[in-house]
Design an enzyme around this catalytic site. Structure first.
Site, short mmCIF file in Angstrom:
data_model
loop_
_atom_site.label_atom_id
_atom_site.label_comp_id
_atom_site.label_asym_id
_atom_site.label_seq_id
_atom_site.Cartn_x
_atom_site.Cartn_y
_atom_site.Cartn_z
N CYS B 11 0.85 -1.19 0.00
CA CYS B 11 0.00 0.00 0.00
C CYS B 11 0.90 1.26 0.00
CB CYS B 11 -0.89 0.06 1.25
SG CYS B 11 -1.92 -1.41 1.46
N PRO B 12 0.57 2.33 -0.67
CA PRO B 12 -0.63 2.48 -1.51
C PRO B 12 -0.37 2.19 -2.98
CG PRO B 12 0.40 4.63 -1.24
CD PRO B 12 1.32 3.62 -0.60
#
Lengths: 317, 75
Positions: B11-12
């Site tokens: 992430c992200p």
């Protein structure tokens, strides 16, 4: 001819609300500027930079409570600094036994975790309560938009934490399991019928289930602030404890005023004492009873006194 | 159906990669997005929902990763 010694003239009314803090050495002060909720418009930031460059040192300091502090301001420049900052829009911040500038996280407008409008709450409290003399000691307020609580709300005299209570429409559920997967405190598990089972006691009211649910089977039943009271940090830290739940956002100012009322009365003749220590002395039930009169739907039935944090240095009396 | 394999992507970056991959499919079509357990499966579906896409289902495979099925919604 030597320079004539002109008597220094300063408008002392500027100093009344505080925010001018004596520095080491001669003539120099820190000017603490008010930044409620840590939000500052870009034009204001530019204006402050201009004034800092003209009258201050080579840097500014960002205080731990989100203020901008102008460093190395000569006390003779107080009036011109206040004037150039535009007093109406840029009041200096406070120090002393007053309600301080509220701290807040970014809130809910752009932050995907935010459940409530902490920025609005901080602006309201700043507008209506900032600088109110407590008669006893400082009084700090903070707003966290969700239970992840970046602003550490419970270390304030009154700390607010955004919360939503979830409810499930089983018929709309497609059994995807995303809610159970997202639920960090494990308040939601998948049952034998492949539908979510909700354990309310484990729920911290973060709303992650509502946010992730693809079909809006999870929705919010209640929204508001979880309120903890009596926290402080410093020499002898206390963590505030639970006094109210799901307090509507529009009642925040009333709520703080009601707490202040109790504090002013109960701390009478106790000297310079913080709210948390007054609660320990009086017992939390006394404050709960006082709050319940105004906030019957939100005040909890019972709570515990502010929790003493053992710093392991110095024995507490 | 398009399969967007985001296993091993943190992430992200995984969300941004999903966004880019979804640009290439037509509105109304469905895609399968493969996500690791942990943060990815907690974050990516919620972010894609916030983008306006319709989440259709989620299942865990025997290997342990997740398959998120969604319908692309044009804004």
């Amino acid at each position: 001819m030597s320079k004539a010694q002109q008597p220094t003239k300063i408008d002392l009314s500027n100093l009344k609300s505080g925010g001018f803090i004596k520095e080491r050495g001669k003539d120099l002060f820190t000017v603490r500027l008010r930044v409620p909720g840590g939000r500052m418009s870009v034009p204001r930031l530019k204006k402050i930079a201009e004034v800092a460059e003209k009258y201050g040192g080579e840097f500014v300091h960002l205080s731990v409570r989100q203020s901008i502090e102008l460093i190395n301001i000569n006390f003779k420049d107080f009036d011109v600094v206040v004037e150039e900052l535009g007093e109406a829009t840029q009041k200096v911040a406070s120090c002393g036994a007053r309600v301080r500038v509220p701290v807040a996280c970014g809130g809910c407008e752009y932050n995907p975790n935010g459940l409530v409008d902490t920025q609005k709450s901080a602006q309201e409290v700043d507008e209506k309560l900032f600088g109110t003399a407590t008669g006893h000691h400082k009084f700090k307020v903070a707003f966290a938009g969700c239970p992840f609580d970046c602003p550490k709300s419970a270390t304030n005299d009154v700390g607010f934490q955004g919360a939503i209570y979830p409810q499930l429409d089983k018929a709309a559920c497609i059994s995807c399991g995303l809610c159970a997967k997202s639920c960090v405190p494990k308040a939601i598990t998948m049952g034998e019928d492949n539908k979510p089972v909700f354990n309310a006691e484990r729920c911290i009211w973060c709303g992650d289930c509502v946010k992730v649910c693809p079909t809006s089977a999870w929705s919010e039943k209640r929204r508001g602030y979880t309120v903890r009271i009596g926290g402080k940090w410093g020499r002898n830290p206390l963590v505030g404890t639970l006094f109210a739940t799901f307090l509507p956002e529009e009642r925040v100012v009333d709520f703080i005023s009601t707490v202040l009322e109790w504090y002013k009365e109960k701390a009478e003749a106790l000297g310079r004492i913080r709210l948390g220590d007054v609660i320990i002395k009086e017992g939390p039930q006394a404050l709960l009873d006082h709050l319940r009169k105004q906030f019957p739907d939100n005040t909890v039935t019972a709570t515990i006194p502010p929790q003493v944090i053992e710093t392991q240095v110095g024995i507490r009396s | 159906m398009q399969v967007i394999d985001l296993r091993g992507v943190g992430c992200p970056t995984n969300f941004v990669k999903a966004k880019l991959a979804l640009e290439d499919i037509a509105a109304g079509e469905t895609a399968q997005i493969l996500l690791d357990d942990g943060e990815p499966v907690k974050n990516v579906p919620r972010s894609l929902k916030a983008e306006g896409h319709k989440l259709l289902g989620l299942r865990q495979t025997d290997e342990g990763h997740y398959v998120l099925e969604l319908e692309k919604v044009e804004d």
